[in-house]
Design an enzyme around this catalytic site. Structure first.
Site, PDB file in Angstrom:
ATOM      1  CG  HIS A 102       0.125  -0.192   2.469  1.00 30.46           C
ATOM      2  ND1 HIS A 102       0.581   0.944   3.214  1.00 30.46           N
ATOM      3  CD2 HIS A 102      -0.358  -1.069   3.520  1.00 30.46           C
ATOM      4  CE1 HIS A 102       1.154   0.923   4.372  1.00 30.46           C
ATOM      5  NE2 HIS A 102       0.978  -0.622   4.486  1.00 30.46           N
ATOM      6  CB  CYS A 111       1.666  -3.392   4.912  1.00 31.55           C
ATOM      7  SG  CYS A 111      -0.094  -4.585   5.318  1.00 31.55           S
TER       8      CYS A 111
END
Length: 277
Positions: free
Chosen positions: A120, A136
């Site tokens: 992301h 992440c």
């Protein structure tokens, strides 16, 4: 690791006919390698999981980080994702305070639905290149948008902490054939009413884009049939020489069997190849 609340999910797919895309993420160097047809196409700096073990100052031992290792498919793609109580947009524009940034590529890890671990954007660009996330993979917002517009759903992402040598060495059985999700047969008109939410609407959008009739999409097709889908379908129908734009006529913007069959043939949708070679 970030539990993401999906606000506006668009499983966008670019023209991937006869093209294989793979991703390698090296947690040691904090680099993301994008492969096209087996060769490195581009390298992006990223941030990966913060170290989970403290080590003495000056030690060359690299501890394990919170980012999982292995090969995982991208199963969700989202524009302006929402994170917990932080909205993805403010007044119709990307929220600059959103820690997920402007795009989300959800990875299927241990059977989850792609809303725990992902690639992301970020609201903290200074963290890129560091071990800083909760698991992440963070990218600069401009980079994650570029990646989003290139790789299709089911792209395999290989994450490791070893050495990178320009060869993708992930599990070849992950993300092997995305064309298996597409249908050659017309599913029926009930799937293309306004607001209908199903996989056939997404396939319709991909076929429209691949044939050059996707200009009404803001960023790409989705699973929900909207006015953008109808307008794109109508332009395709008019290009076939069909006339009559009122409801029930040949170019009303709602796909029937002949529209579907022509889109399948002209788009080459069933020839999508995401194999390793």
């Amino acid at each position: 690791m970030m539990a993401m609340v999906i606000g506006f999910t668009l499983p966008y797919q670019t023209d991937a006919a006869a093209v294989s895309y793979k991703i390698e993420i090296n947690k040691t160097s904090n680099k993301l390698y994008l492969y096209k047809n087996g060769k490195v196409m581009k390298v992006y700096p990223v941030a990966t999981g913060a170290n989970t073990a403290k080590i003495p100052t000056g030690s060359k031992v690299i501890p394990k980080s919170a980012t999982p290792e292995g090969t995982f498919p991208i199963v969700v793609k989202t524009v302006n994702p929402q994170w917990k109580n932080v909205p993805g947009t403010v007044n119709g524009k990307p929220n600059p305070d959103n820690p997920l940034g402007v795009r989300w590529h959800g990875l299927k890890v241990n059977g989850d639905g792609g809303n725990i671990y992902g690639i992301h954007g970020t609201s903290n660009p200074s963290s890129i290149g560091k071990h800083a996330s909760a698991g992440c993979i963070r990218m600069q917002n401009k980079d994650v948008v570029e990646l989003f517009n290139i790789v299709p759903l089911n792209t395999a992402v290989w994450i490791h902490s070893g050495k990178s040598d320009g060869k993708w060495k992930g599990n070849p059985n992950v993300g092997a054939n995305s064309s298996a999700n597409y249908s050659a047969s017309y599913p029926g008109k009930k799937y293309f009413t306004k607001g209908a939410n199903n996989k056939y609407v997404y396939q319709l959008g991909v076929m429209l884009q691949r044939t050059g009739y996707g200009k009404h999409y803001r960023v790409g097709p989705s699973n929900v049939f909207t006015e953008a889908d109808r307008l794109n379908v109508q332009e395709f129908q008019l290009a076939q020489g069909w006339r009559g734009t009122k409801l029930g006529q040949d170019a009303d913007g709602y796909p029937g069997p002949e529209t579907w069959n022509r889109l399948v043939k002209q788009s080459g949708i069933l020839k999508v190849n995401t194999s390793n070679n």
